[in-house]
Design a protein around this motif. Structure first.
Motif, PDB file in Angstrom:
ATOM      1  N   PRO A 205      38.773  33.557  45.008  1.00 25.43           N
ATOM      2  CA  PRO A 205      37.812  33.697  46.100  1.00 25.43           C
ATOM      3  C   PRO A 205      36.907  34.918  45.971  1.00 25.43           C
ATOM      4  N   GLU A 206      35.906  34.946  46.794  1.00 25.01           N
ATOM      5  CA  GLU A 206      35.019  36.112  46.858  1.00 25.01           C
ATOM      6  C   GLU A 206      35.834  37.329  47.319  1.00 25.01           C
ATOM      7  N   GLY A 207      35.574  38.459  46.689  1.00 23.91           N
ATOM      8  CA  GLY A 207      36.273  39.686  47.061  1.00 23.91           C
ATOM      9  C   GLY A 207      37.684  39.796  46.509  1.00 23.91           C
ATOM     10  N   ALA A 208      38.075  38.890  45.612  1.00 24.14           N
ATOM     11  CA  ALA A 208      39.428  38.922  45.041  1.00 24.14           C
ATOM     12  C   ALA A 208      39.652  40.220  44.263  1.00 24.14           C
ATOM     13  N   VAL A 209      40.894  40.684  44.262  1.00 21.89           N
ATOM     14  CA  VAL A 209      41.267  41.879  43.503  1.00 21.89           C
ATOM     15  C   VAL A 209      41.878  41.409  42.178  1.00 21.89           C
ATOM     16  N   VAL A 210      41.235  41.824  41.079  1.00 20.31           N
ATOM     17  CA  VAL A 210      41.672  41.404  39.743  1.00 20.31           C
ATOM     18  C   VAL A 210      42.045  42.644  38.929  1.00 20.31           C
ATOM     19  N   GLY A 211      43.273  42.696  38.468  1.00 25.55           N
ATOM     20  CA  GLY A 211      43.728  43.835  37.669  1.00 25.55           C
ATOM     21  C   GLY A 211      43.358  43.681  36.205  1.00 25.55           C
ATOM     22  N   VAL A 212      43.013  44.804  35.578  1.00 27.46           N
ATOM     23  CA  VAL A 212      42.727  44.820  34.140  1.00 27.46           C
ATOM     24  C   VAL A 212      43.403  46.043  33.520  1.00 27.46           C
ATOM     25  N   PRO A 213      43.744  45.992  32.217  1.00 28.94           N
ATOM     26  CA  PRO A 213      44.311  47.181  31.562  1.00 28.94           C
ATOM     27  C   PRO A 213      43.281  48.303  31.533  1.00 28.94           C
ATOM     28  N   ASN A 214      43.744  49.549  31.632  1.00 27.62           N
ATOM     29  CA  ASN A 214      42.795  50.654  31.723  1.00 27.62           C
ATOM     30  C   ASN A 214      42.559  51.400  30.414  1.00 27.62           C
ATOM     31  N   ASP A 215      43.254  50.993  29.311  1.00 28.16           N
ATOM     32  CA  ASP A 215      42.960  51.650  28.038  1.00 28.16           C
ATOM     33  C   ASP A 215      41.686  51.037  27.461  1.00 28.16           C
ATOM     34  N   PRO A 216      40.876  51.810  26.748  1.00 28.96           N
ATOM     35  CA  PRO A 216      39.518  51.389  26.364  1.00 28.96           C
ATOM     36  C   PRO A 216      39.424  50.032  25.672  1.00 28.96           C
ATOM     37  N   SER A 217      40.221  49.788  24.634  1.00 32.27           N
ATOM     38  CA  SER A 217      40.060  48.541  23.895  1.00 32.27           C
ATOM     39  C   SER A 217      40.510  47.336  24.702  1.00 32.27           C
TER      40      SER A 217
ATOM     41  N   LYS B 158      30.940  36.924  42.652  1.00 33.72           N
ATOM     42  CA  LYS B 158      31.976  36.780  43.675  1.00 33.72           C
ATOM     43  C   LYS B 158      32.415  38.125  44.250  1.00 33.72           C
ATOM     44  N   LYS B 159      31.729  39.185  43.783  1.00 30.34           N
ATOM     45  CA  LYS B 159      32.056  40.537  44.266  1.00 30.34           C
ATOM     46  C   LYS B 159      33.554  40.829  44.142  1.00 30.34           C
ATOM     47  N   ILE B 160      34.129  40.462  43.020  1.00 30.07           N
ATOM     48  CA  ILE B 160      35.550  40.742  42.819  1.00 30.07           C
ATOM     49  C   ILE B 160      35.749  42.246  42.631  1.00 30.07           C
ATOM     50  N   GLU B 161      36.879  42.732  43.077  1.00 26.23           N
ATOM     51  CA  GLU B 161      37.237  44.128  42.877  1.00 26.23           C
ATOM     52  C   GLU B 161      38.069  44.221  41.595  1.00 26.23           C
ATOM     53  N   ILE B 162      37.565  44.941  40.612  1.00 30.57           N
ATOM     54  CA  ILE B 162      38.275  45.092  39.342  1.00 30.57           C
ATOM     55  C   ILE B 162      39.121  46.357  39.426  1.00 30.57           C
ATOM     56  N   LYS B 163      40.428  46.171  39.397  1.00 31.27           N
ATOM     57  CA  LYS B 163      41.357  47.286  39.552  1.00 31.27           C
ATOM     58  C   LYS B 163      41.940  47.655  38.189  1.00 31.27           C
ATOM     59  N   GLU B 164      41.665  48.881  37.745  1.00 30.24           N
ATOM     60  CA  GLU B 164      42.126  49.348  36.441  1.00 30.24           C
ATOM     61  C   GLU B 164      43.541  49.915  36.560  1.00 30.24           C
ATOM     62  N   LEU B 165      44.445  49.367  35.750  1.00 30.44           N
ATOM     63  CA  LEU B 165      45.853  49.760  35.782  1.00 30.44           C
ATOM     64  C   LEU B 165      46.374  49.927  34.358  1.00 30.44           C
ATOM     65  N   ASP B 166      47.478  50.630  34.208  1.00 30.82           N
ATOM     66  CA  ASP B 166      48.118  50.714  32.898  1.00 30.82           C
ATOM     67  C   ASP B 166      48.469  49.305  32.422  1.00 30.82           C
TER      68      ASP B 166
END
Length: 279
Positions: free
Chosen positions: A138-150, A185-193
């Motif tokens: 959905p719009e505004g969904a929070v999606v986690g991604v790894p926070n190391d550069p590659s 969709k204006k998703i929030e990209i949350k950077e995590l380990d």
């Protein structure tokens, strides 16, 4: 009588000839027999990630031992330490990373580390326990991604391939959130380990998770709604050593001890299709 004497001499000559042939054959066998392994009594330390890789490297070590190379594995729980340890000489090799990650580490730290043999590839994927397809996010969904550069750049490309975001046209493989130019969709990209994304999936709408971490986090392929392409994948993992050792005989033995059908069978058993041999 003369005839008998000649016959006796014939028998002696024949026995001598046979003995000579036997000695010659023994000498020939000695020269033809395989030479002892160059790596007799050679011991090395290899850095790997804790978990499933330990099962695989037990088999690698067994294969290497047959060739006279003893492997001691040193386990790590994050991606930053194995290259530091290799550069300092605390390890002889490591096996946990892909080329974009190493390139970035060399750029940051000036490491003298090179790739010597591929191991496997784990296609990074978009996982969720809430939705059945990317279209349902959905719009505004929070999606986690790894926070190391590659791995962050890798994750963002998955999101772009699925139409969730768009990156700058000239963005390389080390893209960051700052390179996002469109987010319909204006998703929030949350950077995590990288190791946290999968374990946080219940608190996220979705997350980009490295396949090895997905397995450790208890995620299944059924919860993966998208993944990066496998063909021409630049993210194949490999065995790495210091540049000064890249042509050493023990390195060739190490690589061949991994790249064989015995290890591949264990790899397939351990990763259950979530990872693929890549050599």
């Amino acid at each position: 009588m003369t005839k008998n004497k000649n016959l006796h001499g014939f028998h002696l000559s024949r026995r001598a000839a046979l003995a000579a042939v036997a000695v010659s054959a023994a000498a020939l066998f000695a020269f033809a027999a395989p030479a002892p392994s160059f790596a007799e009594d050679k011991s090395i330390k290899v850095g790997i990630m804790a978990g499933e890789e330990e099962d695989i490297w037990r088999v690698v070590a067994s294969e290497a031992a047959k060739k006279g190379l003893k492997i001691e594995t040193i386990t790590f729980n994050d991606y930053t330490q194995p290259n530091e340890a290799l550069e300092r000489g605390e390890l002889d090799a490591n096996a946990f990373q892909h080329q974009p990650y190493l390139d970035n580490q060399i750029k940051q730290h000036g490491y003298h580390i090179v790739r010597v043999g591929y191991t496997g590839v784990w296609p990074i994927g978009l996982y969720t326990k809430k939705y059945k397809s990317v279209a349902e996010i959905p719009e505004g969904a929070v999606v986690g991604v790894p926070n190391d550069p590659s791995n962050e750049g890798r994750a963002l490309r998955v999101l772009q391939n699925e139409g969730l975001i768009k990156l700058k046209d000239d963005t390389g493989i080390l893209a960051t959130v700052a390179d996002v130019t469109d987010n319909p969709k204006k998703i929030e990209i949350k950077e995590l380990d990288a190791g946290i994304v999968g374990r946080s999936i219940d608190d996220l709408d979705a997350g980009i998770v490295n396949t090895d971490w997905a397995l450790k986090s208890g995620l299944s392929p059924a919860e993966r709604i998208a993944q990066e392409p496998i063909a021409d994948n630049p993210y194949r993992n490999f065995i790495a050593v210091k540049d000064e050792n890249k042509d050493a005989d023990w390195v060739k033995t190490l690589v061949s001890s991994y790249q064989n059908e015995t290890v591949k069978a264990e790899f397939d058993k351990v990763y259950k299709g979530t990872g693929l041999s890549a050599y």
